[in-house]
Design a protein around this motif. Structure first.
Motif, PDB file in Angstrom:
ATOM      1  N   LEU A 217      -4.773   9.419   8.022  1.00 56.08           N
ATOM      2  CA  LEU A 217      -4.046   9.106   6.781  1.00 56.08           C
ATOM      3  C   LEU A 217      -4.994   8.793   5.604  1.00 56.08           C
ATOM      4  CD1 LEU A 217      -0.778   7.370   6.256  1.00 56.08           C
ATOM      5  CD2 LEU A 217      -2.678   6.177   5.269  1.00 56.08           C
ATOM      6  N   PHE A 218      -6.043   8.046   5.867  1.00 55.04           N
ATOM      7  CA  PHE A 218      -6.952   7.671   4.778  1.00 55.04           C
ATOM      8  C   PHE A 218      -7.589   8.894   4.119  1.00 55.04           C
ATOM      9  CE2 PHE A 218      -7.994   2.994   4.443  1.00 55.04           C
ATOM     10  CZ  PHE A 218      -6.840   2.577   5.085  1.00 55.04           C
ATOM     11  N   ASP A 219      -7.769   9.965   4.899  1.00 50.30           N
ATOM     12  CA  ASP A 219      -8.396  11.174   4.322  1.00 50.30           C
ATOM     13  C   ASP A 219      -7.498  11.833   3.268  1.00 50.30           C
ATOM     14  OD1 ASP A 219     -10.466  10.771   6.037  1.00 50.30           O
ATOM     15  OD2 ASP A 219      -9.664  12.104   7.590  1.00 50.30           O
ATOM     16  N   HIS A 220      -6.203  11.494   3.265  1.00 47.68           N
ATOM     17  CA  HIS A 220      -5.265  12.118   2.329  1.00 47.68           C
ATOM     18  C   HIS A 220      -4.920  11.215   1.150  1.00 47.68           C
ATOM     19  CE1 HIS A 220      -4.547  15.332   5.236  1.00 47.68           C
ATOM     20  NE2 HIS A 220      -4.517  14.391   6.150  1.00 47.68           N
ATOM     21  N   LEU A 221      -5.550  10.048   1.068  1.00 45.87           N
ATOM     22  CA  LEU A 221      -5.222   9.131  -0.033  1.00 45.87           C
ATOM     23  C   LEU A 221      -5.771   9.671  -1.351  1.00 45.87           C
ATOM     24  CD1 LEU A 221      -6.050   5.692   1.652  1.00 45.87           C
ATOM     25  CD2 LEU A 221      -3.768   6.627   1.179  1.00 45.87           C
ATOM     26  N   GLY A 231      -5.699  -8.473   8.083  1.00 46.90           N
ATOM     27  CA  GLY A 231      -6.249  -8.412   9.440  1.00 46.90           C
ATOM     28  C   GLY A 231      -7.620  -9.033   9.468  1.00 46.90           C
ATOM     29  N   SER A 232      -8.413  -8.624  10.437  1.00 49.13           N
ATOM     30  CA  SER A 232      -9.723  -9.256  10.591  1.00 49.13           C
ATOM     31  C   SER A 232     -10.686  -8.750   9.522  1.00 49.13           C
ATOM     32  CB  SER A 232     -10.275  -8.950  11.974  1.00 49.13           C
ATOM     33  OG  SER A 232     -10.481  -7.561  12.070  1.00 49.13           O
ATOM     34  N   HIS A 233     -11.686  -9.562   9.280  1.00 45.54           N
ATOM     35  CA  HIS A 233     -12.689  -9.208   8.281  1.00 45.54           C
ATOM     36  C   HIS A 233     -13.381  -7.897   8.681  1.00 45.54           C
ATOM     37  CE1 HIS A 233     -15.300 -10.174   4.939  1.00 45.54           C
ATOM     38  NE2 HIS A 233     -16.317  -9.770   5.679  1.00 45.54           N
ATOM     39  N   ALA A 234     -13.645  -7.763   9.982  1.00 41.60           N
ATOM     40  CA  ALA A 234     -14.383  -6.576  10.449  1.00 41.60           C
ATOM     41  C   ALA A 234     -13.601  -5.298  10.152  1.00 41.60           C
ATOM     42  CB  ALA A 234     -14.652  -6.708  11.950  1.00 41.60           C
ATOM     43  N   THR A 235     -12.291  -5.285  10.464  1.00 38.88           N
ATOM     44  CA  THR A 235     -11.494  -4.073  10.206  1.00 38.88           C
ATOM     45  C   THR A 235     -11.391  -3.820   8.705  1.00 38.88           C
ATOM     46  OG1 THR A 235     -10.177  -4.673  12.134  1.00 38.88           O
ATOM     47  CG2 THR A 235      -9.318  -2.915  10.769  1.00 38.88           C
ATOM     48  N   GLY A 236     -11.143  -4.892   7.955  1.00 37.63           N
ATOM     49  CA  GLY A 236     -10.992  -4.746   6.505  1.00 37.63           C
ATOM     50  C   GLY A 236     -12.247  -4.162   5.880  1.00 37.63           C
ATOM     51  N   LYS A 237     -13.380  -4.670   6.329  1.00 42.55           N
ATOM     52  CA  LYS A 237     -14.660  -4.211   5.776  1.00 42.55           C
ATOM     53  C   LYS A 237     -14.842  -2.714   6.043  1.00 42.55           C
ATOM     54  CE  LYS A 237     -19.427  -5.359   6.518  1.00 42.55           C
ATOM     55  NZ  LYS A 237     -20.309  -6.212   7.288  1.00 42.55           N
ATOM     56  N   LYS A 238     -14.471  -2.331   7.259  1.00 48.58           N
ATOM     57  CA  LYS A 238     -14.621  -0.913   7.627  1.00 48.58           C
ATOM     58  C   LYS A 238     -13.715  -0.031   6.749  1.00 48.58           C
ATOM     59  CE  LYS A 238     -13.161   1.002  11.684  1.00 48.58           C
ATOM     60  NZ  LYS A 238     -13.007   0.844  13.115  1.00 48.58           N
ATOM     61  N   LEU A 239     -12.460  -0.438   6.615  1.00 47.47           N
ATOM     62  CA  LEU A 239     -11.511   0.395   5.870  1.00 47.47           C
ATOM     63  C   LEU A 239     -11.855   0.440   4.376  1.00 47.47           C
ATOM     64  CD1 LEU A 239      -8.149  -0.591   7.582  1.00 47.47           C
ATOM     65  CD2 LEU A 239      -9.572   1.412   7.996  1.00 47.47           C
ATOM     66  N   ARG A 240     -12.336  -0.674   3.884  1.00 48.21           N
ATOM     67  CA  ARG A 240     -12.663  -0.743   2.452  1.00 48.21           C
ATOM     68  C   ARG A 240     -13.799   0.231   2.103  1.00 48.21           C
ATOM     69  NH1 ARG A 240     -12.442  -6.477  -0.333  1.00 48.21           N
ATOM     70  NH2 ARG A 240     -14.199  -7.106   0.925  1.00 48.21           N
ATOM     71  N   GLN A 241     -14.592   0.554   3.135  1.00 51.04           N
ATOM     72  CA  GLN A 241     -15.725   1.456   2.887  1.00 51.04           C
ATOM     73  C   GLN A 241     -15.390   2.913   3.161  1.00 51.04           C
ATOM     74  OE1 GLN A 241     -18.846  -0.153   5.299  1.00 51.04           O
ATOM     75  NE2 GLN A 241     -18.924  -2.037   4.112  1.00 51.04           N
ATOM     76  N   HIS A 242     -14.121   3.182   3.417  1.00 52.16           N
ATOM     77  CA  HIS A 242     -13.752   4.577   3.691  1.00 52.16           C
ATOM     78  C   HIS A 242     -14.105   5.427   2.462  1.00 52.16           C
ATOM     79  CE1 HIS A 242     -11.330   8.152   4.393  1.00 52.16           C
ATOM     80  NE2 HIS A 242     -11.259   7.780   5.666  1.00 52.16           N
ATOM     81  N   PRO A 243     -14.694   6.610   2.668  1.00 51.28           N
ATOM     82  CA  PRO A 243     -15.125   7.417   1.522  1.00 51.28           C
ATOM     83  C   PRO A 243     -14.018   7.696   0.505  1.00 51.28           C
ATOM     84  CG  PRO A 243     -15.871   8.395   3.580  1.00 51.28           C
ATOM     85  CD  PRO A 243     -15.047   7.206   3.947  1.00 51.28           C
ATOM     86  N   SER A 249     -11.648   5.438  -6.078  1.00 52.15           N
ATOM     87  CA  SER A 249     -11.435   4.069  -6.595  1.00 52.15           C
ATOM     88  C   SER A 249     -10.011   3.608  -6.296  1.00 52.15           C
ATOM     89  CB  SER A 249     -11.663   4.006  -8.110  1.00 52.15           C
ATOM     90  OG  SER A 249     -12.951   4.439  -8.420  1.00 52.15           O
ATOM     91  N   ILE A 250      -9.625   3.760  -5.051  1.00 52.67           N
ATOM     92  CA  ILE A 250      -8.255   3.394  -4.661  1.00 52.67           C
ATOM     93  C   ILE A 250      -8.162   1.871  -4.533  1.00 52.67           C
ATOM     94  CG2 ILE A 250      -6.602   3.523  -2.737  1.00 52.67           C
ATOM     95  CD1 ILE A 250      -7.727   6.433  -2.339  1.00 52.67           C
ATOM     96  N   ARG A 251      -7.119   1.323  -5.094  1.00 43.88           N
ATOM     97  CA  ARG A 251      -6.955  -0.130  -5.003  1.00 43.88           C
ATOM     98  C   ARG A 251      -6.845  -0.542  -3.546  1.00 43.88           C
ATOM     99  NH1 ARG A 251      -2.855  -1.878  -9.814  1.00 43.88           N
ATOM    100  NH2 ARG A 251      -3.872  -0.551 -11.360  1.00 43.88           N
TER     101      ARG A 251
END
Ligand code: NAP
Length: 674
Positions: A217-221, A231-243, A249-251
């Motif tokens: 899904l993130f690839d289509h944003l 959720g956890s900091h670890a997951t959030g950090k990973k998702l926030r860095q998605h290309p 510059s997605i909110r």
């Protein structure tokens, strides 16, 4: 049973190997979830189309009314949600926070949406900025909904509240949502979504749900989408860095784990009311939802001299808590959500023990309900004590997401504040003290590191909503480690789903964009007094210039008599001479009344009531002998949803004989529709 996802307008089953979901109390398999095979790109496209066709054309009030309908509908269905909530290990009280708390958030946004947002689809943010000398070039901000989809990724602990508290502001803003609940408790969220879809209250495409992973899904944003993550900091950090998030510059709003504190004030000595309230709050937070609350108190910070008393009082209180099968009424704490979470909390507890000692561990038997609990995810509430909290990092860094808290002592207020700040950003911090000077030092000392601060003393405790409960009206979110987001906060969180744009141009042009008369804009008159027109016949810019009235000293004296306002500047020649006015002036309220006398139509006109004034400013004194005149212009017309009347705002300017403005304000009236 495999949980279906609701995607592109239909219930669909994932293919491939599903994840097995287990009963938190008994460990039995209850559901399976998997989302492979679902076309996530299509889900986003479907949502975007629905937003354009069915959601954005509606007004804030229409959406708010749908939220209200939905809240009423879900209230009628909540027994089923409670039944499922039990499978997650929730007691009745835990489920109340989740289910009634979630529905309450819908009600809160339904009400705020109608009170604080206009009945139109554009929100005007702030006043007009005059950007030129002659006033022909002005600026104003508007907020419009983003054209994408709001993707909500939720934590496992509050499957209903976590979903609805994000959905309400996003939908009110005008965005469709895709909800991705945490897989382990997705069956509760999915059941609620089933009810929402079946009710047909929301427009088509307003809500989709993924039970399982989000796949690609993130690839289509795209830039118009928003991701809101809990959720956890670890997951959030990973998702926030998605290309995609970075490139477009997605909110990305993030709410993650935080090491929230509860601090005992220096004045709250053992035996004081605040001491007792503090112990009650810490114990309640440790055991509510088995400590699986993002806002739970992880650090218990107390004056050094009271450490032993605090530990003794908490020990006594925690020992009396009944833990076991949450189906039993006397049980106040159930298991963790699952055995994975049990292993996770055990591992974090081990890490915390490197620099803290265990001073209390629940020893009572878990209360059974006719079946064994060995396979359930039970965990014993544990209290740690850190002797030297300023020289170690673990208690300020490691979150055991279960019933675990660490007590630590402080010597001075500065030390207490420093300890709190070591958490590097939290959702909430609380302070128990009856000393308001200390409350001020504490609040201002920790505010830059917190989304919310609660201060409790004997006068507020009884009605307090508690350390752990985010309120829809107030900010929920926090800086730094807490993710840096703001999920809730009244209408502030609606703005998270809208674009704020600065408009610049002539007052007339700007007014035509957002449907409101802007000072300096063109007015028009057809010779008919606008007060005699029905709501439907009024247009923005309809205006009249009234007749004139000369204010006399007798008027001033009669108004003083009538109102009882004998202020010297109106009534006493000698004192008025020494005042900033230099001579007697008319009452400002008399000027308003006289202005009304100039523009009000006496007959049975469609104006039903005047219900307020906004932005009133007296700009120049009116002296006896001055002659006033009023310009009255329709500023905005907002129909009331479902009613045969509307709100009309009037721009009112009162002038004197030199054409100088003496008073300006916005008059609010209710006007009947034809
Ligand atoms: P988590 O493991 O980080 O999972 C959070 C959400 O992210 C779940 O829906 C999860 O889905 C999803 N997720 C995981 N990996 C993903 C990926 N690669 N792509 C997309 N989504 C992904 O956290 P949790 O265990 O559910 O919740 C516990 C944590 O959340 C605690 O640390 C707690 O402090 C924090 N929390 C914070 C708040 C807050 O308001 N700040 C509220 C509640 C909880 P799956 O379940 O399918 O893995």
């Amino acid at each position: 049973m495999i949980l279906q996802s609701f995607a592109y307008g239909q219930w669909v089953s994932g293919t491939g190997q599903p994840t097995v979901l287990k009963h938190a109390v008994t460990g039995e398999q209850i559901y399976e979830a998997g989302s492979s095979g679902i076309d996530f790109g299509q889900m986003l496209e479907y949502g975007r189309n629905a937003g354009a066709r069915h959601i954005r054309p509606s007004t804030f009030h229409q959406r708010a009314l749908m939220l209200k309908e939905l809240a009423k509908h879900l209230t009628a269905k909540k027994d089923e949600f409670y039944r499922l909530s039990y499978l997650t290990g929730a007691t009745r009280t835990d489920a109340w926070f989740d289910i009634d708390g979630g529905i309450g958030t819908l009600f809160a946004y339904a009400s705020k949406g109608r009170k604080e947002l206009p009945n139109q689809s554009v929100f005007i943010d702030g006043g007009t900025e005059v950007l030129s000398k002659g006033g022909t070039f002005v600026g104003r901000h508007i907020c419009v909904p983003l054209e994408g989809v709001a993707v909500h990724i939720n934590a496992f602990n509050f499957p209903v509240w976590g979903m609805l508290e994000k959905f309400a502001p996003a939908f009110l803003a005008g965005m469709p949502c895709i909800i991705k609940p945490a897989t382990s408790t997705s069956y509760v969220a999915q059941r609620v979504v089933q009810e929402i879809i079946a009710s047909r209250i929301l427009p088509e495409g307003a809500l989709q749900i993924i039970c399982g992973s989000v796949g690609d899904l993130f690839d289509h944003l795209t830039l118009q989408d928003v991701v809101t993550f809990t959720g956890s900091h670890a997951t959030g950090k990973k998702l926030r860095q998605h290309p995609r998030i970075i490139d477009e510059s997605i909110r990305f709003n993030m709410e993650s784990d935080s090491l929230n504190c509860c601090v005992l004030g220096r004045d709250a000595v053992p035996g004081s009311e605040e001491f007792g309230l503090f112990i009650k709050e810490v114990a309640r937070e440790l055991t509510t939802k088995a400590g699986q609350r993002c806002t739970a108190i992880r650090r218990v910070i107390v004056p050094e001299g009271t450490v032993n008393d605090v530990i003794a009082a908490l020990t006594q209180r925690l020992s009396s808590v009944v833990i076991g099968d949450p189906a039993l009424e006397e049980v106040k704490m159930g298991p963790l959500v699952g055995t994975e979470q049990q292993s996770e909390v055990t591992a974090r507890l081990q890490e915390l023990r490197r620099t803290s000692e265990t001073v209390y561990e629940y020893r009572n038997e878990f209360r059974r309900n006719g079946h064994p609990l060995d396979l359930g995810a039970f965990f014993r509430p544990t209290l740690l004590y850190c002797r030297d909290p300023l020289s170690v990092s673990e208690p300020h860094n490691i979150e055991a997401f279960g019933p675990v808290s660490t007590v630590m002592g402080y010597r001075t207020m500065d030390d207490a504040i420093e300890l709190v700040r070591r958490g590097r950003g939290s959702l909430v911090g609380s302070f128990f003290s009856n000393n308001d000077a200390d409350c001020r030092t504490f609040a201002l000392g920790i505010a830059p590191y917190h989304g919310r601060i609660m201060m409790i003393n004997r006068s507020s405790a009884k009605e307090s909503t508690g350390h752990g409960s985010p309120m829809p009206q107030m900010v929920h979110g926090g800086p730094g480690r807490a993710g840096g987001g703001e999920e809730l906060g009244g209408i502030r969180s609606v703005m998270h789903y809208m674009q704020r744009t600065a408009l610049q141009g002539s007052p007339t042009t700007l007014g035509s964009v957002y449907g409101e008369f802007t000072v300096g804009g063109e007015t028009h008159t057809d010779g008919i007094h606008p007060f005699t027109k029905y709501f439907n016949d009024l247009t923005i810019g309809d205006s009249i210039l009234t007749g004139t009235r000369t204010i006399t000293l007798e008027d001033v004296e009669r108004f003083a008599e009538l109102s009882g306002d004998h202020f010297y500047a109106h009534m006493d020649d000698e004192l008025a001479r020494r005042s900033i006015f230099e001579r007697r002036v008319a009452h400002g309220y008399f000027v308003l009344s006289a202005a009304a006398g100039l523009f009000v139509e006496p007959g049975f006109v469609p104006v039903l009531a005047n219900y307020g004034l906004e932005g009133l400013r007296f700009l120049k004194p009116v002296y006896p002998g001055d002659t006033i005149q009023v310009r009255l212009t329709v500023k905005s017309t907002r129909p009331k949803e479902g009613e045969s009347q509307g709100v009309v705002e009037w721009d009112v300017i009162v002038f004197n004989q030199q054409s100088e403005q003496v008073a300006v304000y916005t008059l609010l009236t209710l006007v009947a529709a034809r």
